[in-house]
Design an enzyme around this catalytic site. Structure first.
Site, PDB file in Angstrom:
ATOM      1  CB  ILE A  65      42.212  43.262  41.850  1.00 48.46           C
ATOM      2  CG1 ILE A  65      40.983  42.611  42.465  1.00 48.46           C
ATOM      3  CG2 ILE A  65      42.133  43.188  40.332  1.00 48.46           C
ATOM      4  CD1 ILE A  65      39.669  43.268  42.080  1.00 48.46           C
ATOM      5  N   PRO A  66      45.896  42.578  41.898  1.00 44.47           N
ATOM      6  CG  PRO A  66      47.612  41.256  42.718  1.00 44.47           C
ATOM      7  CD  PRO A  66      46.135  41.298  42.536  1.00 44.47           C
ATOM      8  CG  HIS A  67      45.910  46.507  38.244  1.00 39.56           C
ATOM      9  ND1 HIS A  67      45.409  46.467  39.529  1.00 39.56           N
ATOM     10  CD2 HIS A  67      46.147  47.806  37.979  1.00 39.56           C
ATOM     11  CE1 HIS A  67      45.330  47.699  40.008  1.00 39.56           C
ATOM     12  NE2 HIS A  67      45.783  48.534  39.094  1.00 39.56           N
ATOM     13  N   GLY A  68      48.921  44.952  36.012  1.00 37.65           N
ATOM     14  CA  GLY A  68      50.088  45.570  35.421  1.00 37.65           C
ATOM     15  C   GLY A  68      49.979  45.671  33.921  1.00 37.65           C
ATOM     16  CG  LEU A 103      43.418  43.123  34.257  1.00 40.28           C
ATOM     17  CD1 LEU A 103      42.749  42.115  33.331  1.00 40.28           C
ATOM     18  CD2 LEU A 103      42.470  44.279  34.574  1.00 40.28           C
TER      19      LEU A 103
END
Length: 162
Positions: A65-68, A103
């Site tokens: 779940i990469p997010h930035g 996300l």
């Protein structure tokens, strides 16, 4: 419909992403956001790579779940990608990633960001949900799974509920 389904436009669902590593994944998913949500691909890739340097966003069980944070973004937005070939993501269980939910949140987002990440973690901890996503035939099927997911769905499919 849960919060996650509301921030996942069909244009941001990819069921056959062909990448060889994390760097290629971040670039490719940046292109998905650029095409589907009008967010510059370079900014997406840079934000995801910067966050990943702080620690892996791989959850385990083949999921990341990469997010930035994106400056100028007004509302959170997501993308789902099922990869053609698993890639290393430094997950705690050392399993490569085959499914990912990315996300993006506004630069100033705080509590909402954490709530969305929590909901995603709940979704992807549900083995039945992960398996149905992995077997979904296409974009519409993937979207329907996200739209129908909820705590009651997770409870009904959990091993303790059987």
């Amino acid at each position: 419909m849960g919060e996650i389904a509301k921030l996942l436009p069909r244009a941001n669902i990819v069921t056959d992403l062909d990448v060889a590593d994390k760097a290629q994944f971040f670039t490719a998913i940046g292109a998905v956001f650029e095409h589907g949500s009008g967010i510059a691909r370079a900014g997406v890739a840079a934000s995801l790579a910067a966050r990943e340097k702080l620690g892996s966003t791989g959850l385990g069980q083949g999921v990341a779940i990469p997010h930035g944070r994106i400056k100028g973004l007004r509302e959170p937005v997501g993308a789902y990608a099922r990869l053609l070939h698993p890639i290393g993501f430094d997950a705690p269980d050392s399993k490569p990633v085959i499914q990912s939910f990315v996300l993006l949140v506004p630069a100033e987002a705080t509590e909402r960001h954490l709530e969305l990440l929590s909901e995603l973690a709940q979704m992807f901890s549900d083995r039945s949900f992960r398996e149905r996503l992995a077997g979904a035939a296409g974009v519409d099927d993937v979207a329907a799974l996200f739209e129908s997911w909820g705590p009651q769905t997770a409870c009904a499919s959990s091993p303790s509920a059987r």
